[in-house]
Design a protein around this motif. Sequence first.
Motif, PDB file in Angstrom:
ATOM      1  N   LYS A  29       0.825  -1.204   0.000  1.00 49.39           N
ATOM      2  CA  LYS A  29       0.000   0.000   0.000  1.00 49.39           C
ATOM      3  C   LYS A  29       0.864   1.261   0.000  1.00 49.39           C
ATOM      4  N   LYS A  30       1.964   1.231   0.752  1.00 41.97           N
ATOM      5  CA  LYS A  30       2.803   2.432   0.886  1.00 41.97           C
ATOM      6  C   LYS A  30       4.051   2.387   0.008  1.00 41.97           C
ATOM      7  N   ASN A  31       4.133   1.395  -0.857  1.00 43.39           N
ATOM      8  CA  ASN A  31       5.278   1.298  -1.768  1.00 43.39           C
ATOM      9  C   ASN A  31       6.608   1.201  -1.000  1.00 43.39           C
ATOM     10  N   MET A  32       6.605   0.472   0.110  1.00 44.86           N
ATOM     11  CA  MET A  32       7.772   0.450   0.992  1.00 44.86           C
ATOM     12  C   MET A  32       8.792  -0.616   0.567  1.00 44.86           C
ATOM     13  N   ASN A  33      10.028  -0.217   0.418  1.00 42.17           N
ATOM     14  CA  ASN A  33      11.158  -1.118   0.093  1.00 42.17           C
ATOM     15  C   ASN A  33      11.042  -1.814  -1.256  1.00 42.17           C
ATOM     16  N   PHE A  34      10.333  -1.217  -2.184  1.00 40.95           N
ATOM     17  CA  PHE A  34      10.159  -1.901  -3.471  1.00 40.95           C
ATOM     18  C   PHE A  34      11.437  -1.957  -4.305  1.00 40.95           C
ATOM     19  N   ASP A  35      12.290  -0.945  -4.194  1.00 39.19           N
ATOM     20  CA  ASP A  35      13.557  -1.030  -4.944  1.00 39.19           C
ATOM     21  C   ASP A  35      14.387  -2.202  -4.432  1.00 39.19           C
ATOM     22  N   GLU A  36      14.388  -2.367  -3.108  1.00 42.56           N
ATOM     23  CA  GLU A  36      15.126  -3.491  -2.503  1.00 42.56           C
ATOM     24  C   GLU A  36      14.531  -4.825  -2.982  1.00 42.56           C
ATOM     25  N   ILE A  37      13.214  -4.895  -3.019  1.00 43.00           N
ATOM     26  CA  ILE A  37      12.553  -6.137  -3.454  1.00 43.00           C
ATOM     27  C   ILE A  37      12.925  -6.443  -4.909  1.00 43.00           C
ATOM     28  N   PHE A  38      12.859  -5.400  -5.724  1.00 36.28           N
ATOM     29  CA  PHE A  38      13.160  -5.576  -7.153  1.00 36.28           C
ATOM     30  C   PHE A  38      14.607  -6.070  -7.335  1.00 36.28           C
ATOM     31  N   MET A  61       4.593  -3.665  -8.756  1.00 37.84           N
ATOM     32  CA  MET A  61       5.748  -4.047  -9.576  1.00 37.84           C
ATOM     33  C   MET A  61       5.559  -3.501 -10.988  1.00 37.84           C
ATOM     34  N   LEU A  62       4.319  -3.632 -11.486  1.00 35.56           N
ATOM     35  CA  LEU A  62       4.065  -3.160 -12.842  1.00 35.56           C
ATOM     36  C   LEU A  62       4.179  -1.652 -12.924  1.00 35.56           C
ATOM     37  N   LYS A  63       3.611  -1.001 -11.918  1.00 42.16           N
ATOM     38  CA  LYS A  63       3.607   0.457 -11.925  1.00 42.16           C
ATOM     39  C   LYS A  63       5.029   1.002 -11.819  1.00 42.16           C
ATOM     40  N   ASN A  64       5.822   0.379 -10.932  1.00 40.88           N
ATOM     41  CA  ASN A  64       7.173   0.897 -10.681  1.00 40.88           C
ATOM     42  C   ASN A  64       8.170   0.527 -11.766  1.00 40.88           C
ATOM     43  N   TYR A  65       8.048  -0.675 -12.300  1.00 41.94           N
ATOM     44  CA  TYR A  65       9.157  -1.164 -13.125  1.00 41.94           C
ATOM     45  C   TYR A  65       8.814  -1.516 -14.560  1.00 41.94           C
ATOM     46  N   ILE A  89       4.261 -12.025 -16.204  1.00 44.80           N
ATOM     47  CA  ILE A  89       4.915 -10.760 -16.551  1.00 44.80           C
ATOM     48  C   ILE A  89       6.330 -11.080 -17.025  1.00 44.80           C
ATOM     49  N   PRO A  90       6.611 -10.891 -18.307  1.00 40.80           N
ATOM     50  CA  PRO A  90       7.954 -11.215 -18.798  1.00 40.80           C
ATOM     51  C   PRO A  90       9.019 -10.375 -18.089  1.00 40.80           C
ATOM     52  N   LEU A  91      10.111 -11.048 -17.647  1.00 38.86           N
ATOM     53  CA  LEU A  91      11.209 -10.333 -16.977  1.00 38.86           C
ATOM     54  C   LEU A  91      12.341 -10.054 -17.960  1.00 38.86           C
ATOM     55  N   ASP A  92      12.571 -11.043 -18.813  1.00 43.25           N
ATOM     56  CA  ASP A  92      13.508 -10.842 -19.925  1.00 43.25           C
ATOM     57  C   ASP A  92      13.068 -11.774 -21.052  1.00 43.25           C
ATOM     58  N   ASP A  93      13.943 -12.012 -22.033  1.00 42.47           N
ATOM     59  CA  ASP A  93      13.512 -12.825 -23.174  1.00 42.47           C
ATOM     60  C   ASP A  93      13.244 -14.277 -22.801  1.00 42.47           C
ATOM     61  N   HIS A  94      13.816 -14.719 -21.669  1.00 44.60           N
ATOM     62  CA  HIS A  94      13.716 -16.149 -21.357  1.00 44.60           C
ATOM     63  C   HIS A  94      12.926 -16.462 -20.096  1.00 44.60           C
ATOM     64  N   SER A  95      12.620 -15.465 -19.286  1.00 45.26           N
ATOM     65  CA  SER A  95      11.988 -15.792 -18.005  1.00 45.26           C
ATOM     66  C   SER A  95      10.897 -14.787 -17.644  1.00 45.26           C
ATOM     67  N   SER A  96      10.009 -15.237 -16.760  1.00 45.40           N
ATOM     68  CA  SER A  96       8.851 -14.411 -16.395  1.00 45.40           C
ATOM     69  C   SER A  96       8.543 -14.532 -14.914  1.00 45.40           C
ATOM     70  N   LEU A  97       7.738 -13.585 -14.453  1.00 46.39           N
ATOM     71  CA  LEU A  97       7.206 -13.661 -13.097  1.00 46.39           C
ATOM     72  C   LEU A  97       5.744 -14.103 -13.219  1.00 46.39           C
ATOM     73  N   LYS A 110      -1.235  -9.955  -2.619  1.00 47.71           N
ATOM     74  CA  LYS A 110      -0.522 -10.373  -3.846  1.00 47.71           C
ATOM     75  C   LYS A 110      -0.850  -9.463  -5.027  1.00 47.71           C
ATOM     76  N   SER A 111      -2.154  -9.178  -5.220  1.00 51.13           N
ATOM     77  CA  SER A 111      -2.447  -8.370  -6.405  1.00 51.13           C
ATOM     78  C   SER A 111      -1.954  -6.938  -6.233  1.00 51.13           C
ATOM     79  N   THR A 112      -1.984  -6.439  -4.994  1.00 51.28           N
ATOM     80  CA  THR A 112      -1.428  -5.098  -4.749  1.00 51.28           C
ATOM     81  C   THR A 112       0.069  -5.101  -5.088  1.00 51.28           C
ATOM     82  N   PHE A 113       0.752  -6.170  -4.710  1.00 47.93           N
ATOM     83  CA  PHE A 113       2.189  -6.303  -4.989  1.00 47.93           C
ATOM     84  C   PHE A 113       2.455  -6.317  -6.510  1.00 47.93           C
ATOM     85  N   ILE A 114       1.677  -7.145  -7.217  1.00 51.45           N
ATOM     86  CA  ILE A 114       1.879  -7.253  -8.669  1.00 51.45           C
ATOM     87  C   ILE A 114       1.617  -5.893  -9.325  1.00 51.45           C
TER      88      ILE A 114
END
Length: 362
Positions: A141-150, A179-183, A205-213, A172-176
């Motif tokens: 809810k407060k976007n706390m420590n998301f850079d660290e999580i990423f 992640m989408l909003k920030n990154y 959610i694709p992370l790169d060409d070979h892997s996803s979340l 979970k859906s708030t988290f997803i």
Amino acid sequence: MTEIRCYGCGAIIQSADTKKPGYVPESALSKEKILCQRCYKLMHYHQKMESHLTKDDFLHVLQTVGEKDCLVVYIVDLFDFNGSLVPGLMRHIGYNDVLVLANKRDILPKSLKEHRLNTWVRRQFKEYGIKPLDVVITSGKKNMNFDEIFDKINEYRHGRDVYVVGITNVGKSTFINRMLKNYSDASNLITTSEFPGTTLDLIKIPLDDHSSLYDTPGIMNEHQYTSVVDEKDLAYIMPQGEVKPMIYQLNDDQSIFFSGLARIDYTKGDKGNFICYFSRNMQIHRTKTEKADELFNRHKQLQVYGPASSMKEMKAYEFTLPEEKRDIVISGLGFICIHAPKGKIKVYVPEGIDVFMRESLI
Ligand code: GDP
């Protein structure tokens, strides 16, 4: 014309191209707060996904995740830590790397040090026989420590897929969404893919060409208060912000009520200290134990009742407290930090609701 942004992801709202970010059908443009179609789907996705899920489907999801070489992101709720654990998770994903996100930190008192919380979460996991790779304290809810999580997700996944797991309502859906909003680079990253052997569509959610979340569906914990009340009472019991400790000193012939939802009798011991952490809506009443049944049945004062309308429908759990302070957790409702060496208490809740005694959090 002024620019309108989606309140979910911040994309500029448009209704010209369904495939571009910020799309909403023209009919939805007149709304005061606009959510783009993508965020709208995402927000309603868990509800839809989880309402069709059987326990067998859920076990199948866990087994399938367990068979993959992946990073598991395990979301738990700090306000109901014990009640928010996924039953049997480690049996299925015991060999995977697990990053724990302990969510809803904003509900707990600000004064609590992050380091202390982190150590407490690790110790609790250890008691359940779980050794996560790492623990991050967060608030979706407060976007706390998301850079660290990423950063940690990228570090620990070593190029592998990531599966997000957690029971219903942990965020979970708030988290997803975060992640989408920030990154995400605002290109339309979400896709869906079918979970093998089930009819479940997962958000991918694709992370790169070979892997996803991948976002996996959770199930409800039927033993949490939040699962047994209607929507109106849910809004009443779920803290909307930081809880305020309410301190009571009790003698051994006194009881406290938490609206008409739960009650604690202090049955034996010297004067004890009871610090209550609940939603600010909660009506907390102290009374003499001999008058407590009558008070419960006199409805008006206690306001909110939940599934038990008479004391007969409540189940009692007895605990003997040790020398040190302990938390009594009423799953999904709140917790009470009690310091009453060798004291005895009885906790009344509707049948089926879990009550735990644990090392105190605060
Ligand atoms: P899911 O069922 O695991 O997908 O959980 P949701 O993301 O739908 O969140 C469940 C409820 O918890 C919603 O009412 C959210 O607004 C709330 N929530 C999610 N994350 C947080 C958080 O960090 N802090 C607080 N206070 N509430 C949160």
